[in-house]
Structures are given as C-alpha cells and as structure tokens.
Design a protein around this motif. Structure first.
Motif, mmCIF file in Angstrom:
data_model
loop_
_atom_site.group_PDB
_atom_site.id
_atom_site.type_symbol
_atom_site.label_atom_id
_atom_site.label_comp_id
_atom_site.label_asym_id
_atom_site.label_seq_id
_atom_site.Cartn_x
_atom_site.Cartn_y
_atom_site.Cartn_z
ATOM 1 N N ARG A 287 -21.214 20.889 -2.119
ATOM 2 C CA ARG A 287 -20.029 20.326 -1.482
ATOM 3 C C ARG A 287 -18.780 20.479 -2.325
ATOM 4 N N ALA A 288 -18.902 21.075 -3.502
ATOM 5 C CA ALA A 288 -17.756 21.323 -4.368
ATOM 6 C C ALA A 288 -17.878 22.715 -4.950
ATOM 7 N N VAL A 289 -16.752 23.403 -5.122
ATOM 8 C CA VAL A 289 -16.767 24.769 -5.626
ATOM 9 C C VAL A 289 -15.575 24.972 -6.536
ATOM 10 N N VAL A 290 -15.791 25.713 -7.611
ATOM 11 C CA VAL A 290 -14.714 26.173 -8.476
ATOM 12 C C VAL A 290 -14.855 27.677 -8.604
ATOM 13 N N GLY A 291 -13.759 28.390 -8.496
ATOM 14 C CA GLY A 291 -13.840 29.834 -8.555
ATOM 15 C C GLY A 291 -12.485 30.458 -8.774
ATOM 16 N N THR A 292 -12.479 31.776 -8.824
ATOM 17 C CA THR A 292 -11.243 32.522 -8.977
ATOM 18 C C THR A 292 -10.618 32.752 -7.606
ATOM 19 N N ARG A 293 -9.657 33.648 -7.555
ATOM 20 C CA ARG A 293 -8.782 33.830 -6.399
ATOM 21 C C ARG A 293 -9.511 33.867 -5.062
ATOM 22 N N ALA A 294 -10.609 34.594 -4.951
ATOM 23 C CA ALA A 294 -11.301 34.742 -3.671
ATOM 24 C C ALA A 294 -11.875 33.424 -3.161
ATOM 25 N N ALA A 295 -12.051 32.446 -4.045
ATOM 26 C CA ALA A 295 -12.623 31.160 -3.626
ATOM 27 C C ALA A 295 -11.687 30.358 -2.742
ATOM 28 N N MET A 296 -10.432 30.797 -2.580
ATOM 29 C CA MET A 296 -9.506 30.049 -1.725
ATOM 30 C C MET A 296 -9.990 30.007 -0.282
ATOM 31 N N PHE A 297 -10.873 30.940 0.110
ATOM 32 C CA PHE A 297 -11.419 30.945 1.471
ATOM 33 C C PHE A 297 -12.836 30.370 1.528
ATOM 34 N N ALA A 298 -13.314 29.771 0.460
ATOM 35 C CA ALA A 298 -14.678 29.252 0.448
ATOM 36 C C ALA A 298 -14.871 28.237 1.571
ATOM 37 N N PRO A 299 -15.966 28.362 2.357
ATOM 38 C CA PRO A 299 -16.154 27.511 3.543
ATOM 39 C C PRO A 299 -16.699 26.129 3.216
ATOM 40 N N VAL A 300 -15.946 25.346 2.440
ATOM 41 C CA VAL A 300 -16.366 23.988 2.084
ATOM 42 C C VAL A 300 -16.276 23.108 3.331
ATOM 43 N N SER A 301 -17.365 22.422 3.635
ATOM 44 C CA SER A 301 -17.378 21.568 4.819
ATOM 45 C C SER A 301 -16.706 20.240 4.520
ATOM 46 N N ASP A 302 -16.012 19.702 5.512
ATOM 47 C CA ASP A 302 -15.331 18.415 5.407
ATOM 48 C C ASP A 302 -14.462 18.372 4.156
ATOM 49 N N LEU A 303 -13.552 19.312 4.077
ATOM 50 C CA LEU A 303 -12.731 19.480 2.876
ATOM 51 C C LEU A 303 -11.826 18.266 2.663
ATOM 52 N N GLY A 304 -11.854 17.728 1.438
ATOM 53 C CA GLY A 304 -11.035 16.566 1.120
ATOM 54 C C GLY A 304 -10.028 16.794 0.018
ATOM 55 N N LEU A 305 -10.188 17.884 -0.769
ATOM 56 C CA LEU A 305 -9.271 18.140 -1.880
ATOM 57 C C LEU A 305 -9.256 19.629 -2.192
ATOM 58 N N VAL A 306 -8.049 20.179 -2.362
ATOM 59 C CA VAL A 306 -7.872 21.539 -2.869
ATOM 60 C C VAL A 306 -7.081 21.444 -4.162
ATOM 61 N N VAL A 307 -7.501 22.222 -5.163
ATOM 62 C CA VAL A 307 -6.870 22.206 -6.481
ATOM 63 C C VAL A 307 -6.527 23.635 -6.870
ATOM 64 N N LEU A 308 -5.320 23.834 -7.357
ATOM 65 C CA LEU A 308 -4.899 25.136 -7.889
ATOM 66 C C LEU A 308 -4.302 24.903 -9.268
ATOM 67 N N TRP A 309 -4.870 25.570 -10.271
ATOM 68 C CA TRP A 309 -4.399 25.407 -11.632
ATOM 69 C C TRP A 309 -3.580 26.625 -12.057
ATOM 70 N N ASP A 310 -2.416 26.366 -12.650
ATOM 71 C CA ASP A 310 -1.543 27.404 -13.200
ATOM 72 C C ASP A 310 -1.140 28.400 -12.108
ATOM 73 N N ASP A 311 -0.461 27.888 -11.084
ATOM 74 C CA ASP A 311 -0.132 28.726 -9.924
ATOM 75 C C ASP A 311 0.857 29.837 -10.252
ATOM 76 N N GLY A 312 1.530 29.786 -11.400
ATOM 77 C CA GLY A 312 2.449 30.844 -11.772
ATOM 78 C C GLY A 312 1.798 32.066 -12.379
ATOM 79 N N ASP A 313 0.515 32.002 -12.692
ATOM 80 C CA ASP A 313 -0.182 33.146 -13.279
ATOM 81 C C ASP A 313 -0.234 34.288 -12.270
#
Length: 706
Positions: A287-313
């Motif tokens: 129910r939780a995933v951490v990943g690189t760029r391609a993980a932005m489309f990860a099919p997390v069910s009942d999504l409650g939080l999205v986190v992006l670290w260092d968005d200027g990179d």
C-alpha cells in the motif's frame, strides 16, 4: 467513457472535444450493416461468436499517431469471455497488422456503424490498467499535447509472464497499524508539522511545500508522513530523483513501517523484479511505494499521500514523449483522488513557490532560530585575488581561506569538496590567446583525461595530438574548467598523507566514514558522511554554475549548493567560491531559499517566463514548424517567439546531410495552458493524418529555454 463496466466516468479533456465514435481501424471500409464479422475456423467448421454479455471491448491500441489517439471497438469472442477483463492486455488486428492494446472497458453495444473485428487474443488476463490510471493518463496526455499510448508506455511496465504466474503473497490487512510510536517524530521541529500529520491520519488532503532543515532527518520525516497515512487506512506514493535517495527512504520506511508494507520501484533489481513489485502495488499487496520518476504512475489503491523530494532536480524530467514532470503528475493525482501532497527539498523552486502563491499548497518550514542552529557557517570568497597568499593553496586552486578551512577541519573529520564538472580537464583553450580548443574534424570541444594524455574530442573521440591554435598557431593548451579528477589530484599534492576520494559519474559513493579525508564530488553525487556529517565543505568554481546561459542558472546553483551544504555538521564552516553580492550566494549565507524563490518568481512574472506563464517548445525543420503553426488554432494572446536555429552537438554535428533544425517557442498566460496544449495536439493530429514527412517535437514547459 466507461472504464470498469460500472458507473460512467468521463476522462478529463474529452468532455470539451467532439466525441469521435470508436470505429473500424483504417484500411477496412465501413459497411452499412452492424452484423459482427465472423471468422471461420480451420476446416470450415464453426465460426467465432461474440460473447453474450457485454460483447464490445473498447481498446486503447498501442499506436502513437496523434490522429488515432482514441479507443477502438472490437468484439469479444465467446471463447475469450472470461479472460477479457477491463484493464487486461490484448492483441488486435489494426490496419492489417497485429498490435498490442489495453482493454479500457466492455460495453453492450458500439456506436460504430460498420462491422467490428474480433479480439485476436488476450495476452494476459491480469488487469494491469487501473481505471484511475487510465483517467490520469488521458489527462496527462491532454496537458502535455501528447498521446494516450505514449503515457501508458510510461505508466505500465513490460509484462513478464513468469512473474504473473507466481503465487500471490498475502496482503497486509488495511487495519493493521504500522510500526512506530505514532508521534510527530522529526516533524516536531516544524510549527505546522504535527497538524499536517493529524490531517493525513484523519483522511484529509493537506498540501504543503516543505523546506527541510539541513541534516540527515528528511528520510525519517517522509517515512513518518507515510506511516500516519497508512494508519488512516490509505496508501502513499513517494517519488525521488535517483536510486540513492530511494535507498535512503526505503531504509527509513522499513524502520518506520516494518517489513512487507511497502515496495521500492527502481531499475536496479532488473525488469522481472521491478514487474513483481509493480504487481504487488496493482494487486493491493503493498500500500506504499517509493521509487524514481516512473513511480509517479504507480497504481496505489486508495491514494492518501503523494510525496516529491527535490522537485528542482533535472533528473525528474522525463526524456520520453510527452515529457511529463512528476510535480505536475502528482499534483493531478492529489487533486483527482483527494489525497494529501508534500513537495519537499532543502531549497524551493519557483514552480513550488507558485503553488504556494496560488493557494494550492501551504508553506511548511521551521522557525528561523531552529534554522540558525542547524545551518553551516557560510563564507563566500573571491577566487583569484587570494590565490597568491599561499603557495600550497595556489597549487590546489584554493583560496587561502578555503585552504585554511580544509586544513583545520581535517583534524575533526572528512571534508566535502564540490566541483561543478566531472572528468580531468573537460574544457581547454589556447595557452596564449585563450581561443577555445576545438577538433579539426567536427569542431567539437577538446578535453584531457589525465596529465599524460593527449587532447581528445568530446564529440567524435578523435585524438588531437597535433593540435595548433587556428588564431595564433600556438601548440599548448590551458584549462578553462577543471574537473573532479584533476581537483582530486591537486588536493592530494596540497594535503600529503590525507586520503582523497572522488564521487561522480564513473563511480558514485553512497557513504564515507568518519575519518579525515577529502571527498571530491560533482553536484548530485555527494556521499553521506557517517556520524554527524562533514566537518567542513568547499564549493569550488561557483562561476561555472552561475555563468551558464540558462533561465534557471541561479535557482539550480542555489539548489546544488544547499544540497551539499545540508550534509555538513551544524555550524560547520562552508566556503563557497563566488561573489558574495550575488543573490544565490546571499540566499546561501542566510539559508533563505524561500525569499530567493519568491523574488525569482516575481522577476519571471515581469518578463513573461515560466512558471509564471505556459510555454511550448516546437523543435523540427523550418518547414515542419511552419506547417504545424499554420494548422494550430492558438488561443488568444498566444505569442510565437522565433523560430531560431538549434545548436547541433555530439556526433550529429558531423553529419553534413542532417536537416537543419529550428526551435520556436509559444507563450500564453497560465490560464490558457490547456487551450495551447489542445491546439498543438489537434495540429499534430492533422499533420499525422496527412502523413507529413517530418515530425515536430512538442514539449510543454521544457526545463531548458535558452
């Protein structure tokens, strides 16, 4: 458009465009009758019959042609009735060829007036395309003037049949609380931190732009936010710039959540393992995933939080069409699903500042007293004036202050030295007249890999041992920019007996020990020092970063400086080789990236640059760009800049037969951004339908404008 055979759900971006009925693929003439086409089996016995219930399958065909960017209807044969489920992979006959596709939904009837072809086969009955991801992919394609098929290639990894056939592990019950004490943890350092966590745990949708304190606590802070989200019964998605950051957050999540409650999506484990982990997300096992760029489309069910670290990179920038940025994609997901959002980093980008100014997100930062206690002591110094004060400093290309700072800090622990360029001498010029040294064959820049090597071309690789200056005839070269390897060599001579380690593209270090050492690194490759961090830091050749011809040069320089400075111990000395009167240097001295970003955004708003406006970059031959603009119904107020020639670099510069490329920029107010994307997508469709011989690369809000 219906996705799951249940309630009707419209894909955003289609409700304001005339609906094109799903139809027979090109190459087959439509007929008046609506009887299903029958396929006779071998030997003339029997015929394929459509399924009795919901016989029509709407399929997203894997074709990137803009004028075919819509679903097509096919008949589901009775023998595939149970396998053909919404979201599965299928093979269909399209324009006389067998192509892959994804089934969006099944319907009772079709709007098409001609005969429908049958599905050829179901490649896999695994429903890999979730309805929420299908809707998101359509919206992303519309936002970036791309195609649905291109987005799906980014969202869904290639299939591995062996992995799909493996026994499914049991999912962790949703009601099972994650490990941890449930307190605010690192968020107690931020005035609004505890309330942010409480909103997540209660199922709210808090959105924050987080300016993190320097130090090693940021992975633990992200893990605590994920934990409270899971405790509230929802899933979480974390996107990082590179695999090293993913590993740090992965470790923190394991410590916070326990084993088996999250997965890490990176390319390192290989395609099969990556697909196994992706399936765990799609099936709800994780129910939780951490990943690189391609993980932005990860099919997390009942999504409650999205986190992006260092968005200027700039590593976050997707290199494949339609070039979506995780910041925009995650913002769309948070908006669509009612999830919370956390965009964090040691510094702040102008894009994140715009989100705060618009009210979409709120600022989340520590108080100034807390910042002063954790930040390093920054000293900006000139570069050339002080080199004459100390012979050893002159040998190491350091100012006297930098040399003394490093010598004293080496008694306490490791010292970090950041160098803007990798390699040995990546830039050379004539030793007499300073004319840039270029290859005689392709005019590429010359470089050196070691003190005993001959100059070589960075474009074509030819050795230029007999080089002579075309202006003055001089045969010796000098360094224009000094790389990390040369810097390490010079530091080794200036500090005899001190270990010198390098971290860069060839070999990136993850961690270094607490013992005294000089760690020479390029930006973004800085290893973490065990214990309390580095005893001191030196940021060399600041003019190289600040002098780049780029709209984001100052913003990117400050980001690289602060990311390196955050690895130092509290109050450790940090010497930066730059003019102290420059705005990025002043922001570093005060450790105030927010004020810098706010001023930068205000200046861009005055001159009409992103992110204050929307811009589209059109790259192609002059004729192709003119043709695209002629067919584009641009919104009112659109301003076309250029086109201007595009500088050709690398091996392509040697190809004399390559067509000339130009680039045009189209600028509109932010409110007209969707209209601009729609106009360019329609123009691309017209050119595609007419089989235009030359393509145009369309990018919305590219990182590089100059």
């Amino acid at each position: 458009m219906r996705h799951d055979g249940g309630e009707t759900e419209l894909i955003p971006g289609l409700d304001d465009v005339p609906r094109v009925p799903a139809e027979q693929p090109p190459g087959r003439p439509a007929k008046k009758d609506t009887k299903p086409a029958r396929k006779t089996a071998k030997g003339g016995k029997g015929a394929r019959r459509p399924a009795e219930d919901l016989p029509v399958a709407r399929v997203a065909v894997d074709m990137s042609l803009p004028h075919l960017d819509r679903p097509f209807d096919y008949l589901v044969p009775a023998e595939l009735d149970e396998k053909a489920v919404p979201g599965c992979r299928v093979r269909v006959r399209f324009a006389g060829q067998l192509v892959d596709g994804l089934m969006l939904e099944r319907a009772a009837e079709s709007d098409h007036e001609g005969r429908l072809a049958y599905l050829e086969r179901v490649t896999s009955s695994e429903p890999v395309l979730a309805p929420e991801i299908a809707a998101l992919a359509r919206e992303v394609a519309d936002l970036y003037a791309g195609t649905f098929a291109d987005v799906l290639r980014l969202a869904i990894p290639p299939r591995h049949a062996r992995v799909e056939a493996e026994p499914r592990p049991e999912a962790v019950p949703a009601e099972a609380p994650p490990a941890g004490d449930g307190g605010p943890g690192p968020w107690a350092e931020y005035p609004a931190g505890p309330s942010f966590l409480k909103a997540l745990e209660r199922g709210g949708a808090p959105r924050a732009v987080w300016t993190a304190l320097p130090g090693p606590e940021w992975p633990a802070a992200i893990a605590r936010a994920v934990a409270v989200t899971l405790r509230g019964g929802r899933g979480a998605l974390v996107v990082m710039a590179d695999g090293r950051d993913v590993a740090r957050v992965d470790e923190a999540l394991t410590a916070e959540l326990g084993e088996g409650r999250h997965v890490a999506l990176t390319a390192e484990p290989g395609p099969a393992e990556r697909y196994r982990r992706w399936l765990a997300i799609r099936r709800g096992t994780a129910r939780a995933v951490v990943g690189t760029r391609a993980a932005m489309f990860a099919p997390v069910s009942d999504l409650g939080l999205v986190v992006l670290w260092d968005d200027g990179d700039d590593v976050h920038a997707e290199p494949h069409a339609p070039y979506p940025h995780p910041r925009e994609v995650l913002a769309l997901r948070a908006h669509r699903t009612g999830a919370g959002a956390l965009i964090g980093g040691f510094t702040r980008t102008t894009d994140a500042t715009r989100l705060v100014e618009s009210g979409w997100a709120h600022a989340l930062a520590a108080g100034r007293d807390r910042v002063r206690r954790t930040m390093p002591r920054v000293r900006p110094v000139g570069e050339d004036a002080e080199l004459a004060r100390d012979g050893a400093a002159r040998t190491a290309r350091l100012t006297s202050l930098a040399f003394q700072t490093a010598r004293q800090a080496l008694e306490l622990g490791p010292v970090l030295v950041q160098v803007p360029r990798r390699g040995y001498l990546p830039g050379l010029a004539c030793g007499r007249c300073r004319t840039p040294a270029r290859c005689g064959a392709c005019q590429g820049p010359l470089a050196l890999v070691s003190a005993h090597a001959s100059p070589y071309c960075r474009w074509c690789g030819r050795i230029a041992g007999d080089w002579s200056c075309p202006e003055c005839g001089h045969r010796h070269v000098r360094a224009v920019v000094v790389g990390a390897r040369r810097t390490a060599e010079e530091l080794g001579r200036a500090f005899p007996g001190v270990p010198v380690r390098t971290s860069g593209r060839e070999a990136v270090l993850d961690r270094v020990g607490e013992r005294p050492a000089l760690v020479v690194s390029t930006p973004g490759a800085e290893p973490v020092a065990e214990g309390d961090g580095y005893a001191a830091g030196l940021l060399l050749d600041g003019w190289v970063l600040l002098g780049r011809a780029d709209l984001r040069a100052g913003e990117e320089t400050l980001r690289r400086w602060m990311n390196a400075a955050a690895l130092l111990r509290p109050s450790a000395p940090l010497v930066v080789s730059a003019d102290g009167g420059l705005a990025p240097a002043q922001a570093l001295v005060r450790w105030d990236p927010v004020t810098y970003a706010e001023r930068e955004l205000a200046e861009r708003r005055e001159v009409g640059f992103p992110p204050a406006v929307r811009m589209a970059s059109l790259t192609g031959t002059p004729a192709a760009i003119r043709d695209l603009l002629a067919h584009a119904r641009l919104p009112d107020g659109a301003e076309v800049l250029g086109p201007v020639p595009v500088a050709v670099t690398g091996r392509a510069a040697q190809d004399a037969g390559a067509p000339e490329k130009e680039r045009a920029l189209v600028r509109v107010p932010r409110a007209a951004g969707p209209a601009l994307a729609r106009a360019l997508r329609e123009a691309q469709g017209i050119r595609s339908a007419r089989k235009a011989p030359e393509s145009v690369r369309v990018q919305i809000d590219p990182l590089e404008l100059i």
